[in-house]
Write a protein that holds these residues in place. Sequence first.
Motif, PDB file in Angstrom:
ATOM      1  N   ASN A  25       0.850  -1.194   0.000  1.00  0.00           N
ATOM      2  CA  ASN A  25       0.000   0.000   0.000  1.00  0.00           C
ATOM      3  C   ASN A  25       0.892   1.253   0.000  1.00  0.00           C
ATOM      4  O   ASN A  25       1.758   1.398   0.856  1.00  0.00           O
ATOM      5  CB  ASN A  25      -0.896  -0.034   1.245  1.00  0.00           C
ATOM      6  CG  ASN A  25      -1.795   1.175   1.329  1.00  0.00           C
ATOM      7  OD1 ASN A  25      -1.315   2.303   1.441  1.00  0.00           O
ATOM      8  ND2 ASN A  25      -3.086   0.961   1.261  1.00  0.00           N
ATOM      9  N   PRO A  26       0.692   2.138  -0.966  1.00  0.00           N
ATOM     10  CA  PRO A  26       1.632   3.260  -1.125  1.00  0.00           C
ATOM     11  C   PRO A  26       1.771   4.134   0.118  1.00  0.00           C
ATOM     12  O   PRO A  26       2.855   4.654   0.397  1.00  0.00           O
ATOM     13  CB  PRO A  26       1.029   4.076  -2.277  1.00  0.00           C
ATOM     14  CG  PRO A  26       0.042   3.188  -2.940  1.00  0.00           C
ATOM     15  CD  PRO A  26      -0.373   2.127  -1.974  1.00  0.00           C
ATOM     16  N   GLU A  27       0.685   4.291   0.857  1.00  0.00           N
ATOM     17  CA  GLU A  27       0.794   5.120   2.067  1.00  0.00           C
ATOM     18  C   GLU A  27       1.675   4.434   3.115  1.00  0.00           C
ATOM     19  O   GLU A  27       2.430   5.080   3.831  1.00  0.00           O
ATOM     20  CB  GLU A  27      -0.588   5.387   2.661  1.00  0.00           C
ATOM     21  CG  GLU A  27      -1.364   6.431   1.902  1.00  0.00           C
ATOM     22  CD  GLU A  27      -2.643   6.804   2.622  1.00  0.00           C
ATOM     23  OE1 GLU A  27      -2.612   7.757   3.415  1.00  0.00           O
ATOM     24  OE2 GLU A  27      -3.676   6.132   2.385  1.00  0.00           O
ATOM     25  N   GLU A  46       5.299   4.649   2.131  1.00  0.00           N
ATOM     26  CA  GLU A  46       5.833   5.970   2.396  1.00  0.00           C
ATOM     27  C   GLU A  46       6.170   6.139   3.889  1.00  0.00           C
ATOM     28  O   GLU A  46       7.197   6.718   4.240  1.00  0.00           O
ATOM     29  CB  GLU A  46       4.813   7.024   1.951  1.00  0.00           C
ATOM     30  CG  GLU A  46       5.314   8.451   1.958  1.00  0.00           C
ATOM     31  CD  GLU A  46       6.439   8.709   0.967  1.00  0.00           C
ATOM     32  OE1 GLU A  46       6.627   7.891   0.048  1.00  0.00           O
ATOM     33  OE2 GLU A  46       7.134   9.726   1.139  1.00  0.00           O
ATOM     34  N   VAL A  47       5.295   5.624   4.747  1.00  0.00           N
ATOM     35  CA  VAL A  47       5.549   5.739   6.188  1.00  0.00           C
ATOM     36  C   VAL A  47       6.837   5.013   6.550  1.00  0.00           C
ATOM     37  O   VAL A  47       7.686   5.535   7.278  1.00  0.00           O
ATOM     38  CB  VAL A  47       4.362   5.170   7.002  1.00  0.00           C
ATOM     39  CG1 VAL A  47       4.752   4.991   8.462  1.00  0.00           C
ATOM     40  CG2 VAL A  47       3.158   6.102   6.897  1.00  0.00           C
ATOM     41  N   LYS A  70      -0.438   3.903  10.912  1.00  0.00           N
ATOM     42  CA  LYS A  70      -1.053   4.302   9.643  1.00  0.00           C
ATOM     43  C   LYS A  70      -2.185   3.334   9.278  1.00  0.00           C
ATOM     44  O   LYS A  70      -3.237   3.761   8.788  1.00  0.00           O
ATOM     45  CB  LYS A  70       0.010   4.321   8.537  1.00  0.00           C
ATOM     46  CG  LYS A  70      -0.446   5.034   7.279  1.00  0.00           C
ATOM     47  CD  LYS A  70      -0.561   6.518   7.537  1.00  0.00           C
ATOM     48  CE  LYS A  70      -1.215   7.290   6.439  1.00  0.00           C
ATOM     49  NZ  LYS A  70      -1.397   8.703   6.827  1.00  0.00           N
ATOM     50  N   ILE A  95      -5.977   4.451   8.511  1.00  0.00           N
ATOM     51  CA  ILE A  95      -6.674   4.172   7.240  1.00  0.00           C
ATOM     52  C   ILE A  95      -7.956   3.386   7.509  1.00  0.00           C
ATOM     53  O   ILE A  95      -9.021   3.706   6.967  1.00  0.00           O
ATOM     54  CB  ILE A  95      -5.762   3.400   6.259  1.00  0.00           C
ATOM     55  CG1 ILE A  95      -4.584   4.274   5.829  1.00  0.00           C
ATOM     56  CG2 ILE A  95      -6.547   2.932   5.032  1.00  0.00           C
ATOM     57  CD1 ILE A  95      -3.541   3.557   4.987  1.00  0.00           C
ATOM     58  N   LEU A 129     -10.241  -2.668   0.688  1.00  0.00           N
ATOM     59  CA  LEU A 129     -10.259  -1.488  -0.194  1.00  0.00           C
ATOM     60  C   LEU A 129     -10.563  -1.906  -1.627  1.00  0.00           C
ATOM     61  O   LEU A 129     -10.146  -1.258  -2.590  1.00  0.00           O
ATOM     62  CB  LEU A 129      -8.903  -0.764  -0.157  1.00  0.00           C
ATOM     63  CG  LEU A 129      -8.368  -0.336   1.218  1.00  0.00           C
ATOM     64  CD1 LEU A 129      -7.032   0.389   1.061  1.00  0.00           C
ATOM     65  CD2 LEU A 129      -9.362   0.564   1.935  1.00  0.00           C
TER      66      LEU A 129
END
Lengths: 543, 426
Positions: B65-67, B70-71, B303, B307, B390
């Motif tokens: 998952n891109p988020e 990134e974290v 995160k 989400i 999702l």
Amino acid sequence: MDKIIADLVDQPDSPSAMRSEADLILTRAKWASEIFRGYDRERTQAIVQAVAQAAFEKAQEYAEWAVRETGFGVVEHKRFKAEASSRGLVEYYRDHDFVNPRVDHERMIVEIPRPAGVVFALAPATNPIATVYFKILSALMTRNAIVFSAHPASRECCNHATRLLAEVAERAGAPDGVIQAIDEPTIPLIDEFMRSDKTSVILATGGMAMVRAAYSSSNPALGVGPGNGPIVVDDTGDCKKTARYLVDSKSFDNGILCTADSIAIVYRSIAKQLRIEMERVGAYFCKEDEISLLREFMFGAGSLNVKGVVGRDAPLIARDAGIRVPLRTRILVAPIKKIGIDEPLSKEKLSPVLAWFVAAGKSEAFTQARATLRMTGAGHSAAIHSSDPQTVLDYATSVEAYRVIANTALSQGASGLTTNLAPTMTVGTGFFGRSSVGENVGPMHLVHWTRIAYAKDASIDISSFDGKQLKFSGPLASAPSDGVPGEDSGSRAAPPAEPRAPVSPGNRRQAGKGRPVEEHTEVDLRSEIRRLIAEELRRNRGE
Amino acid sequence: MSAEKQDFLQRSKEFWNPGKTQAWQDMEVDLVIDRREGYYLYDMDGNRYIDVHLNGGTYNLGHRNPELVEVIRRGMERFDMGNHHFPSLARTALAEELAKCTPGDLQYTIYASGGGEAIDIAIKTARSAMQKRKIVSLVKAYHGHTGLAVKTGDARFSVPFLSQDIEHEFIQVPFNDLNAMEDALRKRDVAAVLLETIPATYGFPMPHVGYLPGVKALCERYDALYIADEVQTGLMRTGAMWGITRYGVEPDILVTGKGISGGMYPIACTVVSPRCAGWLTKDGFGHMSTMGGAELGCLVALKVLEICQRPEVASIVHYTASYLRKGLDEIRAMYPDFFTGIRQHGVIMGLEFTPPEGAKIAMKHLYRNGIWAIFSTLDPKVLQFKPGILATEFLAEEILSRAEVAIGAAAAEALGHDGGGRRVAA
């Protein structure tokens, strides 16, 4: 949570976080649209009616809120636009069927409406509530989901209205998430929405930069540009009436609509008389030194002084510019000698300030009107006051506008409020204005049609399609939650019945009020709208 | 299969796990996962599979998952696993968030590096708090492979390693049987009942209405703690943050793992109420885990929790669950002699087939049709069907269109004829 950790986790600035935020909202919208497209017309109309009614009832409240929050415009005019964009809009499209198939017997073609899917909509700060109403209802009529991005300056009233209508729609049976608002839109976030492959079409109304961004997104867009309407007044009309229309139009919502008049281009032969008539109904003509003061105040910084002039009352603008005007002044008129980039007052003003250009005759009037729109507002709106059809025709052929309003108020006329043009808060500026649509945007632009076609010489009986029903799947039945009291299906043998009772006129409810929606007849509604408009115009004229 | 893959599988047998590697080839699932993105897996030959296994919910939010990526990327610029002895910004932040989003008075989080260890922590904590040794779990239970966890589960994983319970401290009772549960608790010598809210490895049999609250009431009556294993039912898979709250139960201890750190950095968490947390106060050094609650994992988990709690997620889960159910019901109606039942709560689904190993046949044909779903180890007639939280309508429709073909083929193989296959008119 400590700041070090919060910063690492939140990452509001990270592109991937923004992409995901957009993606999640659009995924939900896509789901909603997927279910919504299976609704029949009755169910769809019940939702549309409930939302229109709720919107109509809140018109005053949101009009006040919008003026309070943005500082732009006039409450009663915003209310009028909001009413016209709720019940008025639905009434206008009452007989348009965007749900059932249509059969063209002549051409042996059967057409099936296919909703766009997810509409991503932008609303400008200048016209927030009416735009929200208009776009939401257009989407609902065509069974589309819609995601709204409000302008930051009008975010609170827009988001409140969007959420309220979402609630009403869902209570009336719309799929969950069919209407959503973005909490805190930022440019990069909006960009993610516009570029997402889950966005079916962008309905962009707003600044030029936003509209160009919509067109650059790689997604289909219905973007519309700014206006800067020229109004030619020849010597064949009734000066008294023309004067009223000019002042009514320019003062409507304090000149904030993109359809608002920008420059009156009047034949020299009637200029003096028209001026006297306009002064009678609240126009103040600035003197030479006052024009300089006004120009300096409005454009001194190089671009339009948004805070100082946009949608403000004429006496306030005058006062701040250093001009003394009577308190009853409704518009300021600034006579100018040329039209072009070297005369800022000939640009779009979004305020009750009208430029005034005296033309020698037809030729000069027409070239100056063309010049106006070639500078800004290409493809938008123009007006003419003339009783000679040939002049009207020549003007409409010459000027680069897709609406030419004849012998009535431009501002209200071009947006379809007082003419038979489609009522809209999104005015297509077409090829002249680098847009894909040149007419007044409406629900018809949010649906495409699948066409079944036979050979020209086929010997089929096309009328056998008449009365054939599409298979509407209706709302999605909830899956069971096995073991949860009341939600458990055990070993469910067959799919369950639809969770919501089918909507019939008898149990249509006005959302949240518990009383049935009034069943207006067509005549009732049409006359009510006419009454509202007439009342509005009377108020404007100070009668 | 490419020569490269054949060669690789040989080495896998030589150096990694010969039995498991061969077993998958025997089941005709020759998956060697290379890149992965969202709910798609690509094997080393480039074939694409839709992942409805998700490693038991580990990839709830999609692969990479891109988020989350990134974290962890930004986290690595500042942190590593951390030193488990000391108060830690990341561990405490996650514990605070877990306290906020878990039911009842759950407050402290004790960290592990995986689900089994977290279950061991839960058992040790319960024993310490209650000063009793016995633990009740379910027949065919599965809670992991570590020392204590393995004893709570099916003999299939303990006996081969001579690690089964021989001191009669671990009692197993049948699922959905409150009488058996009461019999096990009646002597008041049980420290805790340990239950997966919906037993995953047993093929998601669903708790009967009233069963889980009934167990909780028995725990209260007979002085036992209730440990909710929410590893596969937590994190919005039922449409609520934790499955257990859907059944109206407030556990004394809650265990979460797998999806909690998004498949990015392994951690697992045991969240306990103050009533059970005595040892944390008296002897905080009592249990240690160098990698337990590794700080990078905590950042990702924060995160994940954020989400999961976005309003759109519950809506998407509801859509996905309902849409897939509608489609699967239609497929089931086409093959009523083969595909006989659907167990479901949210996006937790178990598909039942008639043959004793029917899920293996379905799994094989789904795999051939580009869907990866796994059979239930402890009940191989049930296929675990676990789409992500999702999921898009595009993905869901593709799952159904592929499943329709695959289940048809599986039915034909299992029943020796075409097995039906006519769509029942709506």
